[in-house]
Design an enzyme around this catalytic site. Structure first.
Site, mmCIF file in Angstrom:
data_model
loop_
_atom_site.group_PDB
_atom_site.id
_atom_site.type_symbol
_atom_site.label_atom_id
_atom_site.label_comp_id
_atom_site.label_asym_id
_atom_site.label_seq_id
_atom_site.Cartn_x
_atom_site.Cartn_y
_atom_site.Cartn_z
ATOM 1 N N ASP A 140 0.838 -1.201 0.000
ATOM 2 C CA ASP A 140 0.000 0.000 0.000
ATOM 3 C C ASP A 140 0.874 1.252 0.000
ATOM 4 O O ASP A 140 0.560 2.240 0.656
ATOM 5 C CB ASP A 140 -0.934 -0.007 1.225
ATOM 6 N N CYS A 197 -26.847 -8.620 -4.540
ATOM 7 C CA CYS A 197 -26.637 -8.052 -3.194
ATOM 8 C C CYS A 197 -26.323 -6.555 -3.287
ATOM 9 O O CYS A 197 -25.624 -6.104 -4.189
ATOM 10 C CB CYS A 197 -25.484 -8.788 -2.524
ATOM 11 N N CYS A 200 -23.713 -3.578 1.070
ATOM 12 C CA CYS A 200 -22.682 -2.581 1.399
ATOM 13 C C CYS A 200 -23.147 -1.182 1.024
ATOM 14 O O CYS A 200 -22.907 -0.214 1.765
ATOM 15 C CB CYS A 200 -21.367 -2.927 0.706
ATOM 16 N N CYS A 204 -23.871 2.098 3.884
ATOM 17 C CA CYS A 204 -22.972 3.266 3.951
ATOM 18 C C CYS A 204 -23.683 4.448 4.614
ATOM 19 O O CYS A 204 -24.741 4.879 4.156
ATOM 20 C CB CYS A 204 -22.502 3.638 2.552
ATOM 21 N N CYS A 220 -16.750 9.726 2.083
ATOM 22 C CA CYS A 220 -16.482 8.485 2.822
ATOM 23 C C CYS A 220 -15.923 8.800 4.215
ATOM 24 O O CYS A 220 -14.993 9.597 4.364
ATOM 25 C CB CYS A 220 -15.510 7.631 2.014
ATOM 26 N N CYS A 250 -19.265 -0.822 5.302
ATOM 27 C CA CYS A 250 -19.483 -1.557 4.049
ATOM 28 C C CYS A 250 -18.773 -2.911 4.085
ATOM 29 O O CYS A 250 -19.181 -3.844 3.396
ATOM 30 C CB CYS A 250 -19.063 -0.733 2.835
HETATM 31 S S1 SF4 Z 1 -19.287 -6.406 -1.737
HETATM 32 FE FE1 SF4 Z 1 -21.293 -5.527 -1.301
HETATM 33 S S2 SF4 Z 1 -22.624 -6.260 -2.948
HETATM 34 FE FE2 SF4 Z 1 -20.801 -7.575 -2.934
HETATM 35 S S3 SF4 Z 1 -21.395 -9.321 -1.656
HETATM 36 FE FE3 SF4 Z 1 -20.332 -7.837 -0.320
HETATM 37 S S4 SF4 Z 1 -21.998 -6.589 0.551
HETATM 38 FE FE4 SF4 Z 1 -22.859 -7.689 -1.207
HETATM 39 S S1 SF4 Z 2 -15.986 3.041 4.549
HETATM 40 FE FE1 SF4 Z 2 -16.778 4.767 3.308
HETATM 41 S S2 SF4 Z 2 -17.866 3.759 1.630
HETATM 42 FE FE2 SF4 Z 2 -17.645 2.204 3.246
HETATM 43 S S3 SF4 Z 2 -19.531 2.378 4.482
HETATM 44 FE FE3 SF4 Z 2 -17.982 3.679 5.438
HETATM 45 S S4 SF4 Z 2 -18.386 5.702 4.572
HETATM 46 FE FE4 SF4 Z 2 -19.384 4.235 3.213
#
Ligand code: SF4
Ligand code: SF4
Length: 376
Positions: A140, A197, A200, A204, A220, A250
């Site tokens: 990274d 799905c 996520c 958020c 974010c 997420c």
């Molecule tokens: S990344 Fe998001 S859309 Fe994909 S399986 Fe995980 S929660 Fe579901």
């Molecule tokens: S890490 Fe960022 S994109 Fe993911 S749920 Fe939190 S605010 Fe949303």
């Protein structure tokens, strides 16, 4: 090579052949051009090198991607009977409510992954050098579209959250890359298993995932509490909720984490401050105690002013009358970032206590509700 990677404690190791630029090079450029990377100027630097590893290592033949699991189980809730580690007094709790522990993103519960992952990649590079390869490694730490190469190598797929999903580990793992001049038999890519799905995206808290696989970093919480060194925009402060450092919403929503196991890496063991410190404890940190507490932790990188900015924001959302004296002291902090957020927190708590008519009867308020859709 894969056996050596496993011996080094890496949880997966896959290979992609390099025949052109990264798969999403153009989308990356559009994202930068739209300014969605915010203050992360490093993401816009050397775009051609980031888009195409041949610009970094002209005779490159392969990208090796490794995964290092950092998952740790949730620590128990704060105990109101334990003395506060920072001496800021016991954390009061109302009947039926646990004392509040601000949330810290899981990746920061242990030691800084950059140091841990870099060491393992260096050991692997030594072996590759013995095989006649020339290498560049990234933990990274450099311009590489790592998730494209991870997907190309079959190390999971890029989820709708933009996080890489591994079919066995879920999404709590670090990625590292080695660019090499060695031609190594590539692995096969995996199919995308997100299907219909949308968990996520719905989870958020700030609507930062504006469409599947597209995050506006400026919205974010991870960006606002880690990458940005500026004041948190007022429109997002309440949505920060109790998130002291980063956001896992997420990731936590993803059903593929059902197979996640605790990391084998001792350096990622959960540190006591994650389990035992309340936001009010963190508010007492001086420059020296901040450096000591977060030695070898990724949190140390953001420095005390940005961290206390986050602490004040969390207290503004979750604090009680008993937090006001410490916040009023913070409002006199010479650093304007801390002072401004402390004033905001005092205003929020005072208004909330006045509304509830409970200024003399401190109780933790309920968390600001996160709409089921996660949008404002
Ligand atoms: S990344 Fe998001 S859309 Fe994909 S399986 Fe995980 S929660 Fe579901
Ligand atoms: S890490 Fe960022 S994109 Fe993911 S749920 Fe939190 S605010 Fe949303």
């Amino acid at each position: 090579m894969k056996q050596i990677a496993a011996t080094l404690g890496l949880d997966d190791c896959r290979i992609a052949a390099v025949t052109g630029p990264a798969a999403h090079a153009e989308q990356y450029q559009q994202w930068i051009d739209a300014g969605e990377h915010g203050e992360m100027d490093w993401m816009a630097k050397n775009p051609n090198r980031r888009k195409d590893p041949r610009e970094v290592l002209p005779s490159i033949r392969s990208v090796i991607t490794v995964a290092l699991n950092y998952y740790q189980a949730e620590p128990p809730p704060l105990s109101p009977t334990l003395p506060s580690p920072a001496g800021s007094g016991p954390v009061p709790s109302a009947p039926g409510l646990s004392p509040l522990r601000g949330r810290i993103a899981r990746y920061a519960w242990g030691d800084d992954y950059h140091e841990v992952l870099d060491g393992k990649l260096r050991d692997l590079c030594e072996w590759l050098e013995d095989q006649g390869g020339a290498q560049r490694l990234y933990a990274d730490t450099g311009p590489v579209l790592e998730r494209d190469w991870a997907s190309a190598s079959g190390l999971g797929w890029n989820g709708k959250s933009t996080i890489q999903i591994h079919p066995r580990m879920g999404c709590y793992f670090f990625l590292g890359e080695i660019l090499t001049t060695l031609a190594i038999a590539p692995d096969k890519p995996l199919a995308d298993h997100c299907g219909k799905c949308m968990r996520c995206i719905n989870a958020c808290p700030t609507g930062a995932i504006t469409s599947p696989r597209h995050v506006d970093a400026r919205r974010c919480v991870s960006y606002l509490t880690i990458e940005s060194k500026s004041a948190i925009p007022l429109e997002f402060r309440r949505a920060i909720g109790d998130r002291l450092y980063g956001c896992d919403d997420c990731l936590a929503a993803c059903p593929w984490n059902r197979f996640a196991q605790d990391s084998r890496e001792a350096a990622f063991a959960t540190r006591p401050f994650v389990a035992q410190w309340s936001p009010r404890d963190f508010l007492t940190l001086t420059d020296d105690t901040f450096r000591n507490l977060f030695r070898h932790s990724p949190i140390r990188r953001i420095k005390r002013p940005a961290f206390l900015r986050n602490v004040c924001t969390v207290l503004g959302n979750t604090g009680i009358a008993a937090d006001l004296p410490a916040l009023r002291m913070a409002a006199a902090d010479p650093h304007p970032l801390i002072a401004e957020h402390a004033v905001w927190a005092v205003t929020e708590i005072t208004a909330r206590e006045a509304d509830a008519g409970k200024a003399e009867n401190p109780q933790h308020p309920q968390m600001p509700p996160h709409a089921g859709t996660g949008r404002f």
